[in-house]
Design a protein around this motif. Structure first.
Motif, mmCIF file in Angstrom:
data_model
loop_
_atom_site.group_PDB
_atom_site.id
_atom_site.type_symbol
_atom_site.label_atom_id
_atom_site.label_comp_id
_atom_site.label_asym_id
_atom_site.label_seq_id
_atom_site.Cartn_x
_atom_site.Cartn_y
_atom_site.Cartn_z
ATOM 1 N N GLY A 153 26.256 27.513 73.316
ATOM 2 C CA GLY A 153 27.533 27.332 73.287
ATOM 3 C C GLY A 153 28.148 26.079 73.329
ATOM 4 O O GLY A 153 29.182 25.714 73.365
ATOM 5 N N CYS A 154 27.262 24.815 74.010
ATOM 6 C CA CYS A 154 27.691 23.703 73.785
ATOM 7 C C CYS A 154 26.545 22.826 73.113
ATOM 8 O O CYS A 154 26.716 22.259 72.086
ATOM 9 C CB CYS A 154 27.837 23.278 75.306
ATOM 10 S SG CYS A 154 28.202 21.422 75.375
ATOM 11 N N ALA A 155 25.210 22.633 73.706
ATOM 12 C CA ALA A 155 24.187 21.689 73.308
ATOM 13 C C ALA A 155 24.012 22.121 71.680
ATOM 14 O O ALA A 155 23.949 21.171 70.883
ATOM 15 C CB ALA A 155 22.998 21.948 74.177
ATOM 16 N N ALA A 156 23.622 23.285 71.466
ATOM 17 C CA ALA A 156 23.480 23.699 69.997
ATOM 18 C C ALA A 156 24.691 23.521 69.353
ATOM 19 O O ALA A 156 24.573 23.173 68.016
ATOM 20 C CB ALA A 156 22.759 25.156 69.946
ATOM 21 N N PHE A 157 25.691 24.186 69.863
ATOM 22 C CA PHE A 157 27.073 24.281 69.132
ATOM 23 C C PHE A 157 27.573 22.838 68.709
ATOM 24 O O PHE A 157 27.968 22.392 67.621
ATOM 25 C CB PHE A 157 28.032 24.988 69.937
ATOM 26 C CG PHE A 157 29.380 25.093 69.443
ATOM 27 C CD1 PHE A 157 29.915 25.894 68.340
ATOM 28 C CD2 PHE A 157 30.445 24.153 69.959
ATOM 29 C CE1 PHE A 157 31.036 25.954 67.951
ATOM 30 C CE2 PHE A 157 31.654 24.380 69.507
ATOM 31 C CZ PHE A 157 31.939 24.954 68.400
ATOM 32 N N THR A 158 27.502 21.887 69.579
ATOM 33 C CA THR A 158 27.775 20.386 69.617
ATOM 34 C C THR A 158 26.835 19.905 68.362
ATOM 35 O O THR A 158 27.394 19.003 67.617
ATOM 36 C CB THR A 158 27.764 19.637 70.866
ATOM 37 O OG1 THR A 158 28.641 20.286 71.868
ATOM 38 C CG2 THR A 158 27.847 18.086 70.700
ATOM 39 N N SER A 159 25.702 19.971 68.491
ATOM 40 C CA SER A 159 25.010 19.566 67.347
ATOM 41 C C SER A 159 25.110 20.156 66.234
ATOM 42 O O SER A 159 24.866 19.279 65.143
ATOM 43 C CB SER A 159 23.333 19.653 67.935
ATOM 44 O OG SER A 159 23.232 19.320 69.324
ATOM 45 N N TYR A 160 25.238 21.323 65.988
ATOM 46 C CA TYR A 160 25.674 21.691 64.514
ATOM 47 C C TYR A 160 26.789 21.193 63.985
ATOM 48 O O TYR A 160 26.725 20.842 62.776
ATOM 49 C CB TYR A 160 25.818 23.400 64.881
ATOM 50 C CG TYR A 160 26.251 24.152 63.501
ATOM 51 C CD1 TYR A 160 25.020 24.607 62.894
ATOM 52 C CD2 TYR A 160 27.151 24.017 62.834
ATOM 53 C CE1 TYR A 160 25.102 25.565 61.795
ATOM 54 C CE2 TYR A 160 27.302 25.094 61.641
ATOM 55 C CZ TYR A 160 26.266 25.392 61.021
ATOM 56 O OH TYR A 160 26.360 26.183 59.742
#
Length: 381
Positions: free
Chosen positions: A181-188
């Motif tokens: 919800g943040c690390a992967a989402f921000t990266s996407y």
């Protein structure tokens, strides 16, 4: 409030609270919040430990206090607010992931699909610590105001707008998946929305902590090659190789510009990501660009930090410099979860430490000291 009949809700819960006069987190008991229309009550499994929270704790990012931080969660839906008609396919009992950008769905930005620019999220939540009716769902034991940073995920229960939730498929680890919800989402958002990375393009990631190590996985899934990880920590660089980096550069021992150009046939990279938010690494991320390259700034800086950009190369070489705060929640969060379900994002490989809620302050102290490789999570159970 419509409650899952299998779930007996307690009246109070533990939460990690950032007080007015103390740069640390204190565990206290507060009332379990009640969701309103369009919101869900989530029993939190885990909450990611993010540098953005640390900036707030240290006073480097202004936010109301007292507050409950924590903005990337996994959990189980236990109730919906009264009057809720549309649950977007979610039911009580579903395991979910929550994104830190919680779109109101009604402002001009949300209507045109730019959840990442939601005016009410920034104006109400990030500025005032409330949800979109101007009130928080959290209170201190005496009934006074307690701010929410996103959903206030450093607690045993959390209220989240349904627009910020997506169902977690079976087979994904319910604790490690909090970082989706943040690390992967921000990266996407950085890779696909801001960086527009295409198959075969070269990329570099400066600072391969929690977000940086997620960027390299998303870039790998997009077909980027080579993928160059840049950091001062050999431990983090070795972890980056395990997660998909093709090359590493330790910026404490070599000249980054020279090394990156050597690795790319003298050209530099097509897309450069900066995940630290420091003026020196911001400039460095631009210096390693190929002609026509794109630099994507992800890291949140302390206070009012600025970085200089040399104008003539920017113009002559056709560089693009853009900021990327996150992704477009309603479309991109399901895409991120699907990447993980398909094996293209290894959340368990990024999460290297687990802390109990009682030890949340220790988690952020470890983060401040640079002791955490990848991402840590606070586990509620």
């Amino acid at each position: 409030m419509h409650i899952d009949k299998k779930t007996a809700l307690p009246e109070t819960m533990k939460a990690a609270v950032l007080r007015d006069d103390h740069p640390g987190l204190e565990i206290i008991r507060i009332a379990v919040p009640t969701p309103r229309e369009g919101e869900a009550l989530v029993k939190v499994h885990a909450c990611g430990v993010c540098h953005t929270d640390l900036h707030v704790i240290k006073g480097e990012v202004t936010f109301p206090r007292p507050a409950v931080l924590g903005h990337e969660i996994s959990g189980t839906v236990v109730a919906f607010g009264d009057g809720t008609v549309e649950t977007h396919g979610l039911q009580a009992g579903d395991d979910i992931v929550g994104a830190f950008i919680m779109p109101c769905t009604e402002c001009d930005a949300c209507i045109r699909g730019r959840d990442d620019l939601c005016a009410n999220f920034f104006g109400q939540n990030r500025l005032r610590g409330t949800l979109y009716d101007g009130t928080s769902r959290l209170t201190l034991p005496d009934g006074s105001f307690l701010a929410m940073y996103s959903m206030g995920g450093l607690a045993e229960y959390s209220v989240v707008p349904i627009s910020a939730l997506t169902k977690l498929p079976a087979g994904l680890d319910p604790v490690a998946s909090a970082i989706l919800g943040c690390a992967a989402f921000t990266s996407y958002g950085a890779v696909h929305r801001a960086g527009h990375v295409e198959r075969g393009e070269s990329v570099a990631i400066t600072a391969v902590g929690g977000v940086g190590s997620a960027v390299l996985q998303i870039a790998k899934a997009a077909g980027a090659d080579p993928i160059i990880a840049i950091d001062v920590s050999d431990e983090k660089l070795q972890a980056a190789l395990r997660l998909g980096a093709t090359h590493t550069v330790n910026s404490s021992s070599v000249d980054v510009k020279t090394e990156v150009r050597a690795l790319t046939g003298g050209h530099g990279v097509d897309v450069s990501f900066e995940a630290l938010g420091h003026p020196a690494t911001f400039r460095q991320a631009i210096d390693i660009l190929a002609d026509g390259g794109r630099m994507v700034a992800i890291g949140i800086a302390a206070g009012t930090a600025t970085a200089e950009i040399e104008i003539t190369p920017l113009v002559r070489r056709g560089y693009t410099v853009t900021g990327s705060f996150g992704a477009r929640t309603r479309v991109d969060l399901p895409a991120v979860v699907q990447l993980a379900a398909d094996g293209h994002f290894d959340a368990e490989g990024v999460v290297t430490r687990h802390y109990a809620l009682d030890d949340a302050d220790a988690a952020y102290r470890a983060l401040a000291l640079g002791e955490i490789t990848g991402r840590a999570v606070v586990v509620m159970d």
